[in-house]
Design a protein around this motif. Structure first.
Motif, PDB file in Angstrom:
ATOM      1  N   THR A   1       0.850  -1.186   0.000  1.00 26.40           N
ATOM      2  CA  THR A   1       0.000   0.000   0.000  1.00 26.40           C
ATOM      3  C   THR A   1       0.891   1.243   0.000  1.00 26.40           C
ATOM      4  OG1 THR A   1      -0.170   0.421   2.393  1.00 26.40           O
ATOM      5  CG2 THR A   1      -1.606  -1.302   1.476  1.00 26.40           C
ATOM      6  N   ASN A   2       0.280   2.391  -0.160  1.00 24.94           N
ATOM      7  CA  ASN A   2       1.049   3.638  -0.087  1.00 24.94           C
ATOM      8  C   ASN A   2       0.974   4.249   1.316  1.00 24.94           C
ATOM      9  OD1 ASN A   2      -1.568   4.505  -0.094  1.00 24.94           O
ATOM     10  ND2 ASN A   2      -1.384   5.824  -1.896  1.00 24.94           N
ATOM     11  N   ASP A   3       0.619   3.421   2.303  1.00 24.56           N
ATOM     12  CA  ASP A   3       0.479   3.843   3.696  1.00 24.56           C
ATOM     13  C   ASP A   3       1.472   3.056   4.546  1.00 24.56           C
ATOM     14  OD1 ASP A   3      -0.316   4.120   6.392  1.00 24.56           O
ATOM     15  OD2 ASP A   3      -2.448   4.167   5.891  1.00 24.56           O
ATOM     16  N   SER A   4       2.575   3.706   4.953  1.00 20.09           N
ATOM     17  CA  SER A   4       3.636   2.994   5.682  1.00 20.09           C
ATOM     18  C   SER A   4       3.155   2.479   7.036  1.00 20.09           C
ATOM     19  CB  SER A   4       4.865   3.886   5.846  1.00 20.09           C
ATOM     20  OG  SER A   4       4.553   5.030   6.601  1.00 20.09           O
ATOM     21  N   VAL A   5       2.256   3.180   7.689  1.00 18.79           N
ATOM     22  CA  VAL A   5       1.724   2.713   8.981  1.00 18.79           C
ATOM     23  C   VAL A   5       0.916   1.431   8.765  1.00 18.79           C
ATOM     24  CG1 VAL A   5       0.188   3.295  10.912  1.00 18.79           C
ATOM     25  CG2 VAL A   5       1.758   5.028   9.985  1.00 18.79           C
ATOM     26  N   LEU A   6       0.070   1.417   7.743  1.00 17.92           N
ATOM     27  CA  LEU A   6      -0.719   0.219   7.435  1.00 17.92           C
ATOM     28  C   LEU A   6       0.200  -0.938   7.050  1.00 17.92           C
ATOM     29  CD1 LEU A   6      -3.334  -1.335   6.960  1.00 17.92           C
ATOM     30  CD2 LEU A   6      -3.465  -0.268   4.687  1.00 17.92           C
ATOM     31  N   ASN A   7       1.217  -0.679   6.242  1.00 16.95           N
ATOM     32  CA  ASN A   7       2.148  -1.737   5.855  1.00 16.95           C
ATOM     33  C   ASN A   7       2.807  -2.359   7.084  1.00 16.95           C
ATOM     34  OD1 ASN A   7       1.587  -1.419   3.144  1.00 16.95           O
ATOM     35  ND2 ASN A   7       3.394  -0.170   2.727  1.00 16.95           N
ATOM     36  N   SER A   8       3.219  -1.535   8.032  1.00 17.15           N
ATOM     37  CA  SER A   8       3.835  -2.052   9.264  1.00 17.15           C
ATOM     38  C   SER A   8       2.827  -2.865  10.076  1.00 17.15           C
ATOM     39  CB  SER A   8       4.387  -0.906  10.110  1.00 17.15           C
ATOM     40  OG  SER A   8       5.486  -0.317   9.458  1.00 17.15           O
ATOM     41  N   ARG A   9       1.585  -2.396  10.114  1.00 20.11           N
ATOM     42  CA  ARG A   9       0.544  -3.146  10.828  1.00 20.11           C
ATOM     43  C   ARG A   9       0.304  -4.503  10.181  1.00 20.11           C
ATOM     44  NH1 ARG A   9      -5.032  -1.013  10.354  1.00 20.11           N
ATOM     45  NH2 ARG A   9      -5.943  -3.055  10.120  1.00 20.11           N
ATOM     46  N   ILE A  10       0.330  -4.546   8.853  1.00 16.64           N
ATOM     47  CA  ILE A  10       0.157  -5.823   8.141  1.00 16.64           C
ATOM     48  C   ILE A  10       1.264  -6.795   8.543  1.00 16.64           C
ATOM     49  CG2 ILE A  10       0.217  -6.922   5.858  1.00 16.64           C
ATOM     50  CD1 ILE A  10      -1.098  -4.263   4.797  1.00 16.64           C
ATOM     51  N   ARG A  11       2.492  -6.296   8.647  1.00 12.37           N
ATOM     52  CA  ARG A  11       3.593  -7.182   9.055  1.00 12.37           C
ATOM     53  C   ARG A  11       3.377  -7.707  10.467  1.00 12.37           C
ATOM     54  NH1 ARG A  11       9.582  -6.530  10.836  1.00 12.37           N
ATOM     55  NH2 ARG A  11      10.224  -8.699  10.617  1.00 12.37           N
ATOM     56  N   GLU A  12       2.983  -6.837  11.382  1.00 12.77           N
ATOM     57  CA  GLU A  12       2.729  -7.281  12.760  1.00 12.77           C
ATOM     58  C   GLU A  12       1.586  -8.294  12.803  1.00 12.77           C
ATOM     59  OE1 GLU A  12       4.662  -6.749  15.437  1.00 12.77           O
ATOM     60  OE2 GLU A  12       5.958  -5.790  13.945  1.00 12.77           O
ATOM     61  N   ASP A  13       0.536  -8.045  12.063  1.00 11.84           N
ATOM     62  CA  ASP A  13      -0.580  -8.993  11.991  1.00 11.84           C
ATOM     63  C   ASP A  13      -0.108 -10.329  11.413  1.00 11.84           C
ATOM     64  OD1 ASP A  13      -2.257  -6.978  12.952  1.00 11.84           O
ATOM     65  OD2 ASP A  13      -3.080  -6.493  10.969  1.00 11.84           O
ATOM     66  N   GLY A  14       0.801 -10.271  10.436  1.00 12.04           N
ATOM     67  CA  GLY A  14       1.338 -11.488   9.835  1.00 12.04           C
ATOM     68  C   GLY A  14       2.082 -12.339  10.841  1.00 12.04           C
ATOM     69  N   LYS A  15       2.839 -11.716  11.712  1.00 12.80           N
ATOM     70  CA  LYS A  15       3.560 -12.472  12.749  1.00 12.80           C
ATOM     71  C   LYS A  15       2.590 -13.253  13.626  1.00 12.80           C
ATOM     72  CE  LYS A  15       7.609  -9.524  13.187  1.00 12.80           C
ATOM     73  NZ  LYS A  15       8.402  -8.687  14.090  1.00 12.80           N
ATOM     74  N   ALA A  16       1.493 -12.614  13.996  1.00 12.60           N
ATOM     75  CA  ALA A  16       0.506 -13.261  14.858  1.00 12.60           C
ATOM     76  C   ALA A  16      -0.209 -14.404  14.148  1.00 12.60           C
ATOM     77  CB  ALA A  16      -0.515 -12.231  15.347  1.00 12.60           C
ATOM     78  N   ARG A  17      -0.249 -14.362  12.817  1.00 13.24           N
ATOM     79  CA  ARG A  17      -0.998 -15.362  12.049  1.00 13.24           C
ATOM     80  C   ARG A  17      -0.102 -16.341  11.296  1.00 13.24           C
ATOM     81  NH1 ARG A  17      -4.593 -11.595  13.075  1.00 13.24           N
ATOM     82  NH2 ARG A  17      -6.798 -12.103  12.916  1.00 13.24           N
ATOM     83  N   ARG A  18       1.189 -16.293  11.572  1.00 12.99           N
ATOM     84  CA  ARG A  18       2.159 -17.213  10.949  1.00 12.99           C
ATOM     85  C   ARG A  18       2.245 -17.024   9.438  1.00 12.99           C
ATOM     86  NH1 ARG A  18       5.740 -19.148  13.934  1.00 12.99           N
ATOM     87  NH2 ARG A  18       5.867 -21.124  12.887  1.00 12.99           N
ATOM     88  N   SER A  19       2.026 -15.795   8.968  1.00 10.49           N
ATOM     89  CA  SER A  19       2.254 -15.426   7.576  1.00 10.49           C
ATOM     90  C   SER A  19       3.595 -14.706   7.528  1.00 10.49           C
ATOM     91  CB  SER A  19       1.166 -14.473   7.069  1.00 10.49           C
ATOM     92  OG  SER A  19      -0.095 -15.078   7.067  1.00 10.49           O
ATOM     93  N   ILE A  20       4.349 -14.920   6.464  1.00 13.24           N
ATOM     94  CA  ILE A  20       5.571 -14.129   6.319  1.00 13.24           C
ATOM     95  C   ILE A  20       5.278 -12.995   5.352  1.00 13.24           C
ATOM     96  CG2 ILE A  20       7.195 -15.915   7.056  1.00 13.24           C
ATOM     97  CD1 ILE A  20       7.784 -16.537   4.191  1.00 13.24           C
ATOM     98  N   VAL A  21       5.714 -11.798   5.757  1.00  9.04           N
ATOM     99  CA  VAL A  21       5.296 -10.576   5.074  1.00  9.04           C
ATOM    100  C   VAL A  21       6.493  -9.832   4.511  1.00  9.04           C
ATOM    101  CG1 VAL A  21       4.113  -8.349   5.354  1.00  9.04           C
ATOM    102  CG2 VAL A  21       3.279 -10.369   6.591  1.00  9.04           C
ATOM    103  N   ASN A  22       6.329  -9.378   3.272  1.00  4.19           N
ATOM    104  CA  ASN A  22       7.280  -8.480   2.632  1.00  4.19           C
ATOM    105  C   ASN A  22       6.624  -7.115   2.573  1.00  4.19           C
ATOM    106  OD1 ASN A  22       7.997  -6.963   0.005  1.00  4.19           O
ATOM    107  ND2 ASN A  22       9.708  -8.359   0.243  1.00  4.19           N
ATOM    108  N   VAL A  23       7.217  -6.154   3.288  1.00  2.00           N
ATOM    109  CA  VAL A  23       6.755  -4.775   3.188  1.00  2.00           C
ATOM    110  C   VAL A  23       7.552  -4.169   2.044  1.00  2.00           C
ATOM    111  CG1 VAL A  23       6.539  -2.540   4.327  1.00  2.00           C
ATOM    112  CG2 VAL A  23       6.169  -4.657   5.628  1.00  2.00           C
TER     113      VAL A  23
END
Length: 169
Positions: free
Chosen positions: A77-99
């Motif tokens: 996304t073009n929202d750095s705060v949202l991108n960081s939140r997606i990564r944190e959510d990914g950790k909790a859900r066992r998804s690996i995230v590329n920001v």
């Protein structure tokens, strides 16, 4: 940063991209050589993505539950705060995230890839110098395309040569 270069079997995986703009297109162009199981979640999606009929498009705001069942996720996304939140959510859900474009905030980085038939070469700088990785990849591509590396030998011939060389040591 210390990323492990591995190849992941994504045959039964759907790759999730959060974001529907130009950055997402760039990721899709890399991914579509390996899979057509791609899902986009975004409020707005550019026409270049819509033209790819194999992509599942869900037009909505991101929610943490969107990550459920997805191994690989790109926050584009073009929202750095949202991108960081997606990564944190990914950790909790066992998804690996590329920001995208933020290697320091990634669980994985996408290397510069050259693919020819069943051979794939991935060059990575651990997210430190993408232009150097692309340059190396292009040099490898040029060598392969000029037949300076690579071969039409069969898997069996390679196996025999490998075992013969290792028996001498």
């Amino acid at each position: 940063m210390n990323f492990l270069p591995i190849s992941i079997n994504i045959e039964d995986e759907t790759i999730l991209i959060i974001g529907g703009g130009k950055v997402a297109i760039h990721k899709i162009e890399s991914l579509e050589r390996f899979t057509h199981r791609i899902k986009i979640i975004a409020k707005e999606v550019v026409p270049e993505i819509r033209q790819r009929s194999f992509i599942e498009i869900v037009e909505k705001e991101y929610e943490p539950g969107d990550l459920d069942g997805h191994l690989l996720v790109y926050a584009a996304t073009n929202d750095s705060v949202l991108n960081s939140r997606i990564r944190e959510d990914g950790k909790a859900r066992r998804s690996i995230v590329n920001v995208v474009d933020k290697p320091g905030n990634c669980d994985f980085v996408s290397p510069a890839i050259y693919k020819q038939d069943n051979m794939t070469v991935a060059v990575s700088s651990n997210g430190e110098n993408v232009f150097a990785a692309i340059h190396w990849r292009n040099q490898i591509r040029d060598l392969a395309q000029s037949n300076q590396i690579g071969s039409s030998k069969t898997k069996e011939i390679f196996r025999q040569e490998f075992h013969a060389a290792n028996q001498k040591s």
